[in-house]
Design an enzyme around this catalytic site. Structure first.
Site, short mmCIF file in Angstrom:
data_model
loop_
_atom_site.label_atom_id
_atom_site.label_comp_id
_atom_site.label_asym_id
_atom_site.label_seq_id
_atom_site.Cartn_x
_atom_site.Cartn_y
_atom_site.Cartn_z
N THR A 7 -6.17 34.62 25.81
CA THR A 7 -7.39 34.96 25.08
C THR A 7 -8.47 33.90 25.26
OG1 THR A 7 -6.12 36.17 23.42
CG2 THR A 7 -8.32 35.43 22.78
N GLU A 8 -9.71 34.37 25.39
CA GLU A 8 -10.86 33.48 25.51
C GLU A 8 -11.90 33.86 24.45
OE1 GLU A 8 -10.47 32.77 30.34
OE2 GLU A 8 -12.35 33.54 29.51
N ILE A 37 -5.09 29.56 20.45
CA ILE A 37 -3.83 29.28 21.14
C ILE A 37 -2.82 28.66 20.19
CG2 ILE A 37 -2.76 28.06 23.06
CD1 ILE A 37 -4.77 30.39 23.76
N ASN A 43 4.90 42.58 26.89
CA ASN A 43 5.81 43.65 26.51
C ASN A 43 6.92 43.11 25.62
OD1 ASN A 43 4.52 45.77 27.84
ND2 ASN A 43 5.64 45.44 29.74
N GLY A 44 7.50 41.99 26.06
CA GLY A 44 8.53 41.36 25.24
C GLY A 44 7.96 40.70 24.00
N GLN A 67 10.78 55.12 -12.80
CA GLN A 67 11.01 56.00 -11.65
C GLN A 67 9.92 55.84 -10.60
OE1 GLN A 67 10.59 60.43 -11.82
NE2 GLN A 67 12.80 60.43 -11.40
N GLU A 72 -0.93 39.58 20.18
CA GLU A 72 -0.08 40.21 21.20
C GLU A 72 -0.61 41.59 21.58
OE1 GLU A 72 1.42 37.83 22.20
OE2 GLU A 72 3.39 37.44 21.34
#
EC number: 1.3.8.5
Length: 415
Positions: free
Chosen positions: A161-162, A192, A274-275, A313, A398
């Site tokens: 990212t910038e 960062i 992806n991870g 409830q 992400e």
């Protein structure tokens, strides 16, 4: 013992079983059958999970509030976690990794996040960086860079990212001009995690023309002339990890530090994410699970109108809905983790769905748990508010959840 013969994990597992219960052990002991996070796991995965829950209870939860309030980066605790294999969970064993699957990794991060969501989230980013080097780097790079990262003797940060390119990551402008056997980097990265404290920065930079094909990936090591950092950002949550701008001013980086080929950087960055999306969703699961257990315990203990709140409830139905959303989120995250491990064609869409659904739903669970605590939930003496603050950003990073919707719809509409 972790797959691949990681003997230190087996030894520490036995030690943790003998150890005293930690402050967050109520989360583990408070599991009821319908939200039990061990459901569907094999015996080996249950062992990993038990180690992670024990570590979260003993080493993280007792310090979670202090790390948040004093903005402490818990280096020593993370190095203890690395002794269990948590510094390189899905990294190959020949460079010090644990060699686990993406599903195993999700299970571990979910459990750790019950102890401190912010610290676990940083560890997930660190793991992503090490995997990128392990998977796309040369043998020399793998054996030089990965072992100290897996041991968390050194820490890593992901730099995509910038200031002018967030969701539109392919428009990044940080330049890397080749001069003989070095790239000269100029530009800056924003938001960062680990910035200024990390030792290794996995940087996406422009070595070619516009668009994704002009982007390459290089490793910049702390102490390199021309590398500097902005002020430490003041954040709503994620306070146990520093966030700074990373600045490059005529920063000379050896060509030997390029990961993969020129022009391959954007692909590497997206494969990593992806991870990363599975991992941050897993951290949301841990925060939501802990918050749900805290809410349940509070409803049973707090009395209003002459009886426990658990007798209402309306609150019973809310608790039931929270449990259903938690389990649905967990199933979606784990299904996406399996798809990623298998390399299926629908991996990107499934990872995006899991990240979108789990981070939205789990934040809602944390937020509802806070509401159930009433005014007490808004006090920093009560852990639920920290789970709310630490999980909120998961809907942004992400890849924002708006971008997740774009990726899912793209998959649906493509010819």
């Amino acid at each position: 013992m972790l797959r691949g013969g990681c003997q230190r994990v087996g030894a520490l597992l036995r030690g943790l079983r003998r150890g005293p219960r930690g402050a967050a052990d109520s989360v583990q002991r408070g599991v009821v059958s319908c939200i039990d996070p061990s459901m569907g796991l094999n015996e080996e995965q249950k062992e990993f999970q038990k180690v992670a829950f024990n570590f979260a209870a003993r080493e993280m939860a007792p310090h979670m509030a202090e790390w948040d309030q004093k903005e402490l980066f818990p280096v020593d605790t993370m190095r203890k976690a690395a002794q269990l294999g948590f510094g390189g969970l899905y990294v190959q064993t020949d460079v010090g990794g644990a060699g686990l699957s993406r599903l195993d990794t999700s299970v571990v991060f979910e459990a750790l996040a019950t102890g401190c969501t912010s610290t676990t989230a940083y560890m997930s980013i660190h793991n992503m960086c090490v995997w990128m080097i392990d998977h796309f780097g040369s043998e020399e790079q793998r054996h030089r860079l990965c072992p100290p990262l897996c041991a968390m003797e050194k820490f890593a940060s992901y730099c995509l990212t910038e200031p002018g390119s967030g969701s539109d990551a392919a428009s990044l402008v940080t330049s890397a001009v080749r001069q003989h056997d070095h790239y000269i980097l100029n530009g800056s990265k924003a938001f960062i995690s680990g910035g200024g404290e990390a030792d290794v920065y996995v940087v996406m930079c422009r070595t070619g023309g516009p668009g994704p094909r002009g982007i390459s990936c290089v490793v910049v090591e702390k102490g390199t002339p021309g590398l500097s950092f902005g002020k430490k950002e003041k954040k709503v949550g994620w306070n146990s990890q520093p966030t700074r701008a990373v600045i490059f001013e005529d920063c000379a980086v050896p060509v030997a530090n390029r990961i993969g080929d020129e022009g391959q950087g954007f692909l590497i960055a997206m494969k990593g994410l992806n991870g990363g999306r599975i991992s941050v969703a897993s951290c949301s699961l841990g925060a939501a699970h802990a918050s749900l257990v805290l809410a349940r315990d509070y409803l049973k203990a707090r009395k209003q109108f002459g009886e426990p709140l658990a007798k209402s409830q309306y609150l019973q139905f809310q608790l039931a809905e929270m449990a259903a959303r938690l389990v649905a989120s967990r199933l979606m995250v784990r299904a996406a983790a399996v798809a990623l491990e298998e390399g299926r064609e629908d991996t990107v869409a499934l990872c995006s769905m899991a990240k979108l659904f789990a981070t939205d739903e789990c934040f809602a669970i944390c937020n509802q748990a806070l509401q159930m605590h009433g005014g007490y939930g808004y006090l920093k003496d009560y852990a639920v508010q920290q789970y709310v603050r630490d999980s909120r950003v998961h809907q942004i990073l992400e890849g924002s959840n708006e971008v997740m919707r774009m990726l899912i719809s793209r998959s649906l509409l493509q010819e």
